[in-house]
Design a protein around this motif. Structure first.
Motif, short mmCIF file in Angstrom:
data_model
loop_
_atom_site.label_atom_id
_atom_site.label_comp_id
_atom_site.label_asym_id
_atom_site.label_seq_id
_atom_site.Cartn_x
_atom_site.Cartn_y
_atom_site.Cartn_z
N THR A 35 5.72 -0.64 6.11
CA THR A 35 6.20 0.68 5.68
C THR A 35 5.69 1.73 6.66
O THR A 35 4.48 1.80 6.92
N ASP B 256 0.81 -1.22 0.00
CA ASP B 256 0.00 0.00 0.00
C ASP B 256 0.85 1.27 0.00
O ASP B 256 0.31 2.38 0.04
N ARG B 257 2.18 1.09 -0.04
CA ARG B 257 3.07 2.25 0.08
C ARG B 257 2.85 3.26 -1.05
O ARG B 257 2.69 4.46 -0.79
N LYS B 258 2.86 2.79 -2.29
CA LYS B 258 2.75 3.72 -3.42
C LYS B 258 1.44 4.49 -3.38
O LYS B 258 1.42 5.71 -3.60
N ARG B 259 0.36 3.81 -3.07
CA ARG B 259 -0.95 4.47 -3.02
C ARG B 259 -0.99 5.51 -1.90
O ARG B 259 -1.50 6.62 -2.08
N SER C 50 -5.99 4.06 2.32
CA SER C 50 -4.75 3.28 2.23
C SER C 50 -4.70 2.13 3.21
O SER C 50 -3.64 1.52 3.38
N LEU D 151 1.56 7.18 -0.49
CA LEU D 151 2.39 8.35 -0.78
C LEU D 151 1.75 9.24 -1.83
O LEU D 151 1.86 10.48 -1.76
N ALA D 152 1.07 8.63 -2.81
CA ALA D 152 0.38 9.43 -3.82
C ALA D 152 -0.73 10.26 -3.19
O ALA D 152 -0.90 11.45 -3.51
#
Length: 313
Positions: free
Chosen positions: A260, A234-237, A280, A239-240
């Protein structure tokens, strides 16, 4: 309408080419506790000395309890309790006799009042003042300031040299004074003490008032430390989504035990922040409540000082 307890307009104090106070405007309502915060050299003591006519301003207007301290004389001084930041007490007189003398100069106070305050602060009245420690001399100063129940208390670094238990008793005295309708102007560089005692805060920097607000408003405007823990997937989502949150910065991403963890500092974009993390699937969330110190330190960060600024104590 009641007049202000303290009012200054364009208050300026210069020592030769050095400017200690740069046009200070300050208004203090009766029955309020106002904390004056700033580092050494900000102008806190200079302001208080001008209010008490210990030193004269270079220019500007000053009113204390509705009167001009330069012309009001002893009658006004008796309505004020003052604790200087540098208290010098010497001599063979006992604390009791010295405090009784001070009380008479200020219009009198029952001897029992002196005894009560001394007991609350843990002050031994029978000892000569010259034999007292710095902390006990500070207690003598506090008793003389409070004993005659003045309309206005002007206290410059009042807890200097006091142990934590006595500091708490002092804060209780301040709250009692406010409840009795007295006004308190309290200067300190110990922000936590101001947070506990004050209704309003005036922030001084280099001889200028950079903000006047209530304690609650300053805290609400302060940045909060936040920490969000999510699964690596879920990190990319996350941070976006966090990139769309206003006043969220200083982001640091670490990997801890297969998760994370994102640390950051959040301003007033709380609603957008909550919406961002809700999408998230966070495993954990920590939001640290801001205190007064974190709010005030922002006024002293890099780039805040103006070129050529000089100030007094």
């Amino acid at each position: 309408m009641r007049s202000l307890a303290i009012e200054t307009r364009a208050l300026t104090k210069r020592y030769g080419r050095r400017t200690a106070l740069h046009g200070i405007d300050l208004a203090v309502e009766p029955g309020r506790v106002v904390g004056v915060i700033g580092p050494n050299g900000a102008g806190k003591t200079t302001t208080m000395r001008v209010l008490l006519d210990i030193i004269r301003p270079t220019s500007g207007e000053v009113r204390v309890l509705g009167l001009d301290p330069r012309t009001a004389g002893p009658a006004l001084r008796r309505r004020i309790g003052y604790l200087p930041g540098e208290l010098a007490l010497e001599g063979r007189a006992t604390a009791r006799s010295l405090l009784r003398h001070y009380a008479e100069l200020n219009g009198g106070a029952p001897h029992a009042r002196i005894d009560d305050l001394a007991e609350r602060l843990g002050l031994e009245l029978s000892r000569p003042v010259r034999s007292l420690s710095k902390g006990n001399k500070q207690k003598v100063g506090l008793v003389q300031a409070f004993v005659h129940r003045p309309d206005l208390l002007v206290l410059d670094e009042p807890t200097s040299g006091l142990d934590p238990l006595v500091q708490q008793e002092f804060l209780a005295l301040v709250r009692e004074a406010r409840d009795a309708g007295q006004t308190v102007l309290l200067s300190s560089h110990v922000i936590s003490e101001v947070q506990q005692a004050a209704d309003d805060v005036a922030v001084l920097r280099a001889g200028r008032i950079v903000d006047v607000s209530t304690v609650d408003r300053l805290r609400a405007a302060a940045r909060r430390s936040v920490r969000i823990t999510v699964r690596p997937a879920d990190r990319k989502r996350l941070l976006a989504r966090l990139g769309e949150v206003p006043r969220l910065d200083d982001l640091v991403v670490t990997e801890v035990d297969g998760t994370t963890v994102v640390h950051g500092m959040l301003g007033d974009g709380v609603a957008a922040f909550v919406a961002a993390i809700a999408a998230s699937d966070p495993l954990d969330l920590v939001v640290q409540e801001p205190d007064l110190e974190s709010a005030v330190l922002g006024f002293y960060g890099p780039g805040r000082a103006e070129p050529g600024e000089e100030a007094g104590r």
